[in-house]
Design a protein around this motif. Structure first.
Motif, PDB file in Angstrom:
ATOM      1  N   ASN A 126       0.824  -1.212   0.000  1.00  0.00           N
ATOM      2  CA  ASN A 126       0.000   0.000   0.000  1.00  0.00           C
ATOM      3  C   ASN A 126       0.855   1.258   0.000  1.00  0.00           C
ATOM      4  N   ILE A 127       1.830   1.307   0.910  1.00  0.00           N
ATOM      5  CA  ILE A 127       2.684   2.492   1.011  1.00  0.00           C
ATOM      6  C   ILE A 127       3.508   2.656  -0.260  1.00  0.00           C
ATOM      7  N   SER A 128       3.999   1.534  -0.784  1.00  0.00           N
ATOM      8  CA  SER A 128       4.762   1.582  -2.026  1.00  0.00           C
ATOM      9  C   SER A 128       3.902   2.100  -3.175  1.00  0.00           C
ATOM     10  N   ALA A 129       2.622   1.679  -3.232  1.00  0.00           N
ATOM     11  CA  ALA A 129       1.718   2.139  -4.296  1.00  0.00           C
ATOM     12  C   ALA A 129       1.448   3.632  -4.172  1.00  0.00           C
ATOM     13  N   ALA A 130       1.287   4.124  -2.937  1.00  0.00           N
ATOM     14  CA  ALA A 130       1.066   5.557  -2.733  1.00  0.00           C
ATOM     15  C   ALA A 130       2.283   6.365  -3.186  1.00  0.00           C
ATOM     16  N   LEU A 131       3.468   5.888  -2.857  1.00  0.00           N
ATOM     17  CA  LEU A 131       4.696   6.574  -3.258  1.00  0.00           C
ATOM     18  C   LEU A 131       4.865   6.536  -4.776  1.00  0.00           C
ATOM     19  N   LEU A 132       4.578   5.395  -5.384  1.00  0.00           N
ATOM     20  CA  LEU A 132       4.716   5.267  -6.829  1.00  0.00           C
ATOM     21  C   LEU A 132       3.711   6.154  -7.562  1.00  0.00           C
ATOM     22  N   GLY A 133       2.493   6.273  -6.995  1.00  0.00           N
ATOM     23  CA  GLY A 133       1.508   7.194  -7.578  1.00  0.00           C
ATOM     24  C   GLY A 133       1.993   8.630  -7.541  1.00  0.00           C
ATOM     25  N   PHE A 134       2.624   9.009  -6.432  1.00  0.00           N
ATOM     26  CA  PHE A 134       3.191  10.352  -6.307  1.00  0.00           C
ATOM     27  C   PHE A 134       4.293  10.571  -7.346  1.00  0.00           C
ATOM     28  N   VAL A 135       5.191   9.595  -7.492  1.00  0.00           N
ATOM     29  CA  VAL A 135       6.281   9.686  -8.467  1.00  0.00           C
ATOM     30  C   VAL A 135       5.721   9.792  -9.884  1.00  0.00           C
ATOM     31  N   PHE A 136       4.721   8.980 -10.189  1.00  0.00           N
ATOM     32  CA  PHE A 136       4.147   8.922 -11.541  1.00  0.00           C
ATOM     33  C   PHE A 136       3.545  10.271 -11.941  1.00  0.00           C
ATOM     34  N   ILE A 137       2.686  10.820 -11.069  1.00  0.00           N
ATOM     35  CA  ILE A 137       1.997  12.068 -11.421  1.00  0.00           C
ATOM     36  C   ILE A 137       2.958  13.253 -11.390  1.00  0.00           C
ATOM     37  N   ARG A 138       3.885  13.286 -10.434  1.00  0.00           N
ATOM     38  CA  ARG A 138       4.863  14.374 -10.405  1.00  0.00           C
ATOM     39  C   ARG A 138       5.718  14.376 -11.676  1.00  0.00           C
ATOM     40  N   THR A 139       6.133  13.200 -12.114  1.00  0.00           N
ATOM     41  CA  THR A 139       6.923  13.104 -13.348  1.00  0.00           C
ATOM     42  C   THR A 139       6.090  13.537 -14.543  1.00  0.00           C
ATOM     43  N   TRP A 140       4.835  13.100 -14.558  1.00  0.00           N
ATOM     44  CA  TRP A 140       3.906  13.459 -15.635  1.00  0.00           C
ATOM     45  C   TRP A 140       3.753  14.984 -15.724  1.00  0.00           C
ATOM     46  N   THR A 141       3.448  15.627 -14.602  1.00  0.00           N
ATOM     47  CA  THR A 141       3.212  17.072 -14.608  1.00  0.00           C
ATOM     48  C   THR A 141       4.483  17.847 -14.964  1.00  0.00           C
ATOM     49  N   LYS A 142       5.653  17.378 -14.509  1.00  0.00           N
ATOM     50  CA  LYS A 142       6.916  18.051 -14.852  1.00  0.00           C
ATOM     51  C   LYS A 142       7.157  18.012 -16.359  1.00  0.00           C
ATOM     52  N   LEU A 143       6.907  16.842 -16.969  1.00  0.00           N
ATOM     53  CA  LEU A 143       7.108  16.720 -18.412  1.00  0.00           C
ATOM     54  C   LEU A 143       6.162  17.630 -19.187  1.00  0.00           C
ATOM     55  N   LEU A 144       4.892  17.690 -18.746  1.00  0.00           N
ATOM     56  CA  LEU A 144       3.922  18.545 -19.435  1.00  0.00           C
ATOM     57  C   LEU A 144       4.271  20.020 -19.277  1.00  0.00           C
ATOM     58  N   GLN A 145       4.722  20.401 -18.094  1.00  0.00           N
ATOM     59  CA  GLN A 145       5.093  21.798 -17.861  1.00  0.00           C
ATOM     60  C   GLN A 145       6.284  22.215 -18.718  1.00  0.00           C
ATOM     61  N   ARG A 146       7.230  21.300 -18.923  1.00  0.00           N
ATOM     62  CA  ARG A 146       8.400  21.619 -19.752  1.00  0.00           C
ATOM     63  C   ARG A 146       8.030  21.779 -21.222  1.00  0.00           C
ATOM     64  N   THR A 147       6.950  21.112 -21.632  1.00  0.00           N
ATOM     65  CA  THR A 147       6.503  21.239 -23.029  1.00  0.00           C
ATOM     66  C   THR A 147       5.504  22.376 -23.216  1.00  0.00           C
ATOM     67  N   GLY A 148       5.206  23.111 -22.122  1.00  0.00           N
ATOM     68  CA  GLY A 148       4.351  24.283 -22.239  1.00  0.00           C
ATOM     69  C   GLY A 148       2.889  24.053 -21.932  1.00  0.00           C
ATOM     70  N   PHE A 149       2.503  22.851 -21.485  1.00  0.00           N
ATOM     71  CA  PHE A 149       1.106  22.572 -21.163  1.00  0.00           C
ATOM     72  C   PHE A 149       0.827  22.927 -19.707  1.00  0.00           C
TER      73      PHE A 149
END
Length: 665
Positions: free
Chosen positions: A66-89
Motif C-alpha cells: 500500500n505504502i509503495s503504491a502511494a509513493l509510486l503514484g506520487f512519483v508517476f503524477i509528479r513526473t507526468w506534470t513536470k514533463l507537461l510543464q516543460r513542453t508548455g502545457f
C-alpha cells in the motif's frame, strides 16, 4: 462566572472551527477522480499484479504494498506534470486526495492477484496439483479437476469480488468515526501521502531520484541475469553462495531484487521467522526424515508423493498455518467482542468526554471535526449497499453452481447469508490489530464444505466455497482500510468507493492475464522449479483432509502435526502473555510455515533486505525512514517489470544463450 467562561470558550472554539472550514476548501468528489489518476492506477496496478503474481507462484508470500503504491503514484503524477510543464502545457495541481484515489485504485487492482486464489484455491483445482496430491489418495477424486481458463476465472472474480464492495457500506461511519478503529496500515498510508504533499520539494526529489535509480539498476540486473539462465538450475538464481551441499538443501542467495525489496518492506520479525523456519525444516527436519526412507515411508515412492517426504512437508506446514490461524482467529474475535461490549457500555461516557477539550487538545479536536465533517458529508446512500449486495448475491447463487456443479446452490446461499457478519468481524479485527483474517475465514468454510459435500464433490466445493468467503471478507476489509486512509487525507468516501470499484474491475481482468502470462510461459506448479505455487498443494490437501480425515497423512506425520500445531499456539500465547522483552522475540508461525515447503533461498534474500534496513537505520535513521520505501519500491518494480519481456521471450521459445552452472571439483 464559570458558566460565562464556558460559553466564551465555546464561542471561540466554534469561531475557530468556522475558520478552519474556510481555510480548507476541498475539491468535490467528482474532481478527485481524474483521467490521469485512472491511467496511473492502471499502470501501477497492472505492474503490481505481475509482481504479486510472481511472489504468489514462487514463495506464496506477498508483503503489503500500500505504502509503495502511494509513493509510486506520487512519483508517476509528479513526473507526468513536470514533463507537461516543460513542453508548455498547463496542469491542474496534484492533491493528496488524488494521490489517495490512485493508491486506492491500484491497491484494489493488485489485491485481486494477491487474494484471487491464483496461487492457492483456484490453482489447487488443476490437474497437476491433483497429481501431486496423490492419484491413489481416496479423497482426491478424479472428478475434482478444473483446469485454469481465462473466461471462467474472470467471471468468477467479477462475481465474488464485487460483492465485498457493498457488504460494509452501512457500517462505514460506525467503524471509522464512532468506534475510531485505527487500521494501522491505512493510517500509515495516509501519513505518507500527507507528508509527501506537505514536505519540501528537495526531499520529494530525493525520493523520486532514489526510486528511479534503483528501479533502473533492478531492471538491468534482471536483464543481465537472463543471459546466464539457459536451462534448469542455471544462472545467478542457482548460485551456490554457501557451497554445493547447502545449495542442495536450498540454502543459497538467488540474487532476486524482488525478494530483497520485499524484505526491506517487511518487518525484521517476519524475515527472521522465515529464516528460522528454513533452518528448522531444510536444515534439520527434512534431511533427518529423508534418512528414514524405508522405515517411515516406502523406498520406492518418489519424494513428490504425498505418502513420502513431500507429505511431511505439506501437512506439517498446514498444521503450523492452522495453529497460528486458529489462535489469532479466536483472539481477534474475543478481542472484538470485548471491545464492542466496552464501547457500547461506555458510549455515553465517551460522548461526554469528547466535549471536554482542553487548550492543548483544541487543534486536534478541530482537525477531528473537519475530518468527521468531510467523511459524513460525502454520504454513500444505504440503498446502494443493500441493493448491490442482494443483486450480486442472487447472481452468484444462480451462476456459481453452474460454473462449479459440485458446489450446491444452497451452500452458496448460506455463504452469502453468513458473509456480512463474517466481513464485519474481519474488518473490525483488522481495525484493531492490522491482521487481515480473511484467509482463516476461508479455511473455516473450506473444512465445513469438504466435510458436508462428501468424497466425490468435497474438494471442488471446498476450494470454490473458500474463495467466496475469502474474497468477500478480504475486499470489504481492504475498502475499510482505504476509507481510513481517505479519512485522514480528507478524500471523499464516494471517490474512494468508486476508485475501489474501478480498481476491482481492472484487477478482475489484469490478475487472470498476469496469471496466464506465467502459466503459459513457465512451468507453474513444478515442485522442483522456480514457480512451485506451494499454497495450491496446501489448499488442495486441506480440502482432502476435510473429506478424508487423518487417513490422508503418512506414517508418524499426525504426531508431528500435533506437535507443530501446539507449537504455533504456545508461541502466540507467549507473545501475548509474557512481557514485551520476551514476547517480541517470539517468531511468527505463519511465516515459519512458508519455507517448510518452498525452500530457504527466498528467506535468505529477504533477510538481506532486512539487514540493509537495520544497518541503514543505525547509520542515518532520518534518511532511512524517508528513503527505504522509495529504494524498496524501485528494487521490486524494476525486476518485476523485467518479467514481462522475459515471459514474451519464453512464449516465443527464445532461450538464454548461456548456462552458468557450478559442479563439484
Amino acid at each position: 462566572m464559570e458558566t460565562e467562561q464556558k460559553e466564551i470558550e465555546k464561542e471561540d472554539m466554534e469561531e475557530q472551527w468556522e475558520k478552519a472550514d474556510e481555510v480548507k476548501r476541498l475539491p468535490p468528489w467528482t474532481k478527485q477522480i481524474t483521467v490521469r489518476g485512472v491511467i496511473a492506477s492502471i499502470v501501477i496496478g497492472s505492474m503490481y499484479s505481475v509482481i504479486a503474481m510472481k511472489l504468489n507462484l514462487t514463495a506464496g508470500l506477498t508483503p503489503h504494498l500500500n505504502i509503495s503504491a502511494a509513493l509510486l503514484g506520487f512519483v508517476f503524477i509528479r513526473t507526468w506534470t513536470k514533463l507537461l510543464q516543460r513542453t508548455g502545457f498547463a496542469t491542474t495541481p496534484f492533491t493528496c486526495q488524488e494521490n489517495t484515489m490512485i493508491q486506492t485504485c491500484s491497491v484494489a487492482c493488485y489485491s485481486i492477484a494477491v487474494g484471487g486464489g491464483f496461487g492457492s484455491y483456484l490453482l489447487g483445482l488443476n490437474r497437476k496439483t491433483y497429481e501431486q496430491a496423490g492419484i491413489d489418495t481416496e479423497g482426491n477424486s478424479p472428478t475434482s479437476i478444473k483446469d485454469p481458463g481465462l473466461g471462467w476465472m474472470i467471471g468468477f472474480l467479477f462475481l465474488v469480488c464485487f460483492v465485498g464492495l457493498f457488504v460494509l457500506i452501512p457500517l462505514r461511519k460506525v467503524m471509522i468515526i464512532d468506534y475510531r478503529l485505527t487500521y494501522p496500515s491505512g493510517t500509515a498510508t495516509a501519513v505518507l501521502i500527507n507528508g509527501l504533499h506537505s514536505q519540501d520539494d528537495k526531499l520529494a526529489k530525493k525520493q523520486v531520484r532514489g526510486f528511479m535509480k534503483y528501479f533502473s539498476m533492478s531492471l538491468f540486473w534482471g536483464f543481465f541475469q537472463w543471459f546466464y539462465s539457459g536451462k534448469d538450475e542455471c544462472g545467478f538464481s542457482q548460485f551456490p553462495s554457501f557451497g554445493l551441499q547447502a545449495w542442495k538443501q536450498t540454502f543459497y542467495f538467488n540474487f532476486s531484487m524482488t525478494y530483497v525489496g520485499a524484505g526491506m518492506i517487511c518487518s525484521h520479525l517476519v524475515n527472521l521467522s522465515l529464516l528460522l523456519g528454513a533452518v528448522l525444516s531444510w536444515g534439520l527436519m527434512w534431511p533427518l526424515i529423508g534418512n528414514l526412507k524405508g522405515e517411515w515411508f516406502p523406498k520406492n515412492l518418489p519424494d513428490s508423493s504425498m505418502k513420502s517426504l513431500n507429505g511431511y512437508k505439506v501437512f506439517i506446514s498446514v498444521s503450523l498455518i492452522l495453529g497460528d490461524g486458529l489462535y489469532n482467529f479466536v483472539k481477534v474475535v474475543l478481542f472484538s467482542i470485548t471491545s464492542i461490549y466496552g464501547r457500547l457500555k461506555h458510549q455515553h461516557q465517551r460522548q461526554r468526554q469528547n466535549l471536554k477539550i482542553d487548550v492543548d487538545g483544541q487543534s486536534k479536536a478541530i482537525d477531528d471535526l473537519k475530518e468527521d465533517k468531510v467523511f459524513i458529508r460525502e454520504n454513500i446512500p444505504l440503498w446502494i449497499g443493500v441493493t448491490g449486495y442482494i443483486v450480486f448475491a442472487i447472481i452468484c447463487v444462480t451462476v456459481l453452481p453452474i460454473m462449479f456443479p459440485q458446489l450446491k446452490w444452497y451452500f452458496v446461499l448460506v455463504a452469502y447469508i453468513m458473509a456480512p457478519s463474517l466481513a464485519f468481524c474481519n474488518a473490525y479485527g483488522t481495525g484493531l490489530t492490522d491482521i487481515n483474517m480473511a484467509y482463516n475465514y476461508g479455511k473455516v468454510a473450506l473444512f465445513m464444505l469438504a466435510a458436508l459435500s462428501g468424497k466425490e464433490n468435497g474438494v471442488v466445493a471446498a476450494l470454490a466455497g473458500c474463495g467466496i468467503i475469502k474474497s468477500i471478507a478480504s475486499v470489504s476489509c481492504n475498502l475499510m482500510q482505504d476509507f481510513k486512509t481517505s479519512y485522514f487525507t480528507m478524500a471523499s468516501p464516494r471517490a474512494m468507493f468508486l476508485s475501489q470499484a474501478i480498481g476491482t474491475a481492472i484487477g478482475c481482468i489484469t490478475a487472470p492475464l498476469s496469471f496466464f502470462l506465467f502459466y503459459r510461459a513457465f512451468d507453474v506448479g513444478n515442485p522442483k522449479g522456480e514457480y512451485k505455487a506451494p499454497y495450491a498443494l496446501i489448499y488442495r490437501n486441506m480440502a482432502i483432509l476435510g473429506v478424508e480425515g487423518v487417513a490422508a497423512l503418512p506414517q508418524h506425520c499426525l504426531q508431528l502435526c500435533y506437535s507443530f500445531f501446539a507449537f504455533a499456539v504456545v508461541v502466540n500465547m507467549v507473545k501475548d502473555l509474557c512481557p514485551p522483552k520476551i514476547g517480541r522475540w517470539m517468531p511468527l508461525p505463519m511465516c515459519m510455515a512458508v519455507p517448510f515447503l518452498v525452500g530457504a533461498y527466498f528467506a535468505i534474500d529477504m533477510c538481506l533486505g532486512t539487514l540493509v534496513v537495520f544497518l541503514w537505520h543505525k547509520l542515518d535513521t532520518n534518511k532511512a525512514a524517508s528513503m527505504v520505501p522509495a529504494v524498496a519500491s524501485g528494487l521490486i518494480c524494476g525486476e518485476g517489470l523485467w518479467i514481462l519481456p522475459a515471459s514474451i521471450l519464453a512464449l516465443a521459445k527464445i532461450s538464454p544463450p548461456i548456462c552458468m552452472k557450478f559442479l563439484a571439483s
